[in-house]
Design a protein around this motif. Structure first.
Motif: not given
Length: 255
Positions: A3-6, A212-216, A252-255
């Motif tokens: 994942r990208p860094k936050l 979510a779709a954007s992060i994916e 949401k498990g996005l990190l």
């Protein structure tokens, strides 16, 4: 895939005015890895400030170009390069400009390409950050953003894509990100609770943007940073907004 860094931009400005280092410590404790901007670190002993910033676990995700006119001035571009290196960041970002007509876009593309070449020669990436109008304004069916991309060298101009502004502009963030693969080192994670008018900003994960779709899509194309932003606070304080946005992404498990 990683994942990208936050990162974080804005939001905690009032808190930072009261206690910059205490606020940065809190941001790092929440789980953020970087801040976009870094101008405060340029005050005083820059090397010491950057080292202290890194000790907190934070990086400067990008330096900022506050005015397009600076890009026309070689001395100002040289200053921005020196500052970016001092902040130990790879990116320099211009935040947006109006779109009047196609001819203006082509002139802007020429300016951005020339400035980007100068930054690239110094090991830096020059980025453009979109708003909605780059998607609302089309010329012969072509997005304004696509015209900028087409008429610039991919090594000279990159894009810091804002998923809320893309949504407000009537486009699909995930589709746009995949189309721009290779030229997007960072995205802005921002949310709105409605797109019928500008200004319905809300904490990430509490609105209608398909986060979510954007992060994916961002993960698929190798985006390095996803930066939480909210143009105006809603009902929460700045630090509360930063915390809620982080927790929503984590839940949401996005990190």
């Amino acid at each position: 895939m990683t994942r990208p860094k936050l990162g974080l931009i804005g939001i905690i400005g009032e808190e930072a005015k009261q206690d910059f280092w205490g606020t940065m410590k809190r941001v790092a404790e929440i789980g953020y890895k970087g801040i976009e901007g870094g101008g405060e670190l340029l005050k005083g002993d820059v090397k010491e400030n950057v080292a202290r910033f890194h000790e907190l676990g934070l990086q400067v995700a990008t330096h900022s170009v506050p005015s397009k006119e600076l890009l026309r001035d070689e001395k100002e571009v040289d200053r921005l390069i020196r500052e970016a290196h001092a902040l130990e960041t790879k990116d320099v970002t211009f935040w947006w400009d109006v779109v009047d007509n196609r001819e203006q876009l082509l002139r802007d593309a020429e300016l951005y390409d020339a400035a980007g070449a100068r930054f690239a020669a110094e090991g830096l990436r020059f980025c453009y950050h979109n708003h909605a109008h780059e998607f609302e304004r089309t010329f012969n069916g072509v997005y304004s953003l696509d015209i900028l991309a087409e008429h610039t060298d991919p090594k000279h101009l990159y894009f810091r894509m804002d998923v809320a502004w893309i949504t407000i502009g009537g486009a699909d963030p995930a589709h746009i990100l995949r189309k721009m693969a290779g030229r997007v080192p960072a995205i802005h994670l921002k949310d709105v609770y409605g797109t019928d008018e500008i200004g319905k900003w809300t904490a990430v994960g509490t609105g209608v943007v398909n986060i979510a779709a954007s992060i994916e899509a961002a993960t698929e194309i190798g985006v390095e940073w996803m930066t939480v932003e909210q143009d105006q606070l809603r009902n929460l304080t700045g630090i509360e907004t930063a915390l809620v946005s982080y927790l929503n992404l984590k839940e949401k498990g996005l990190l």
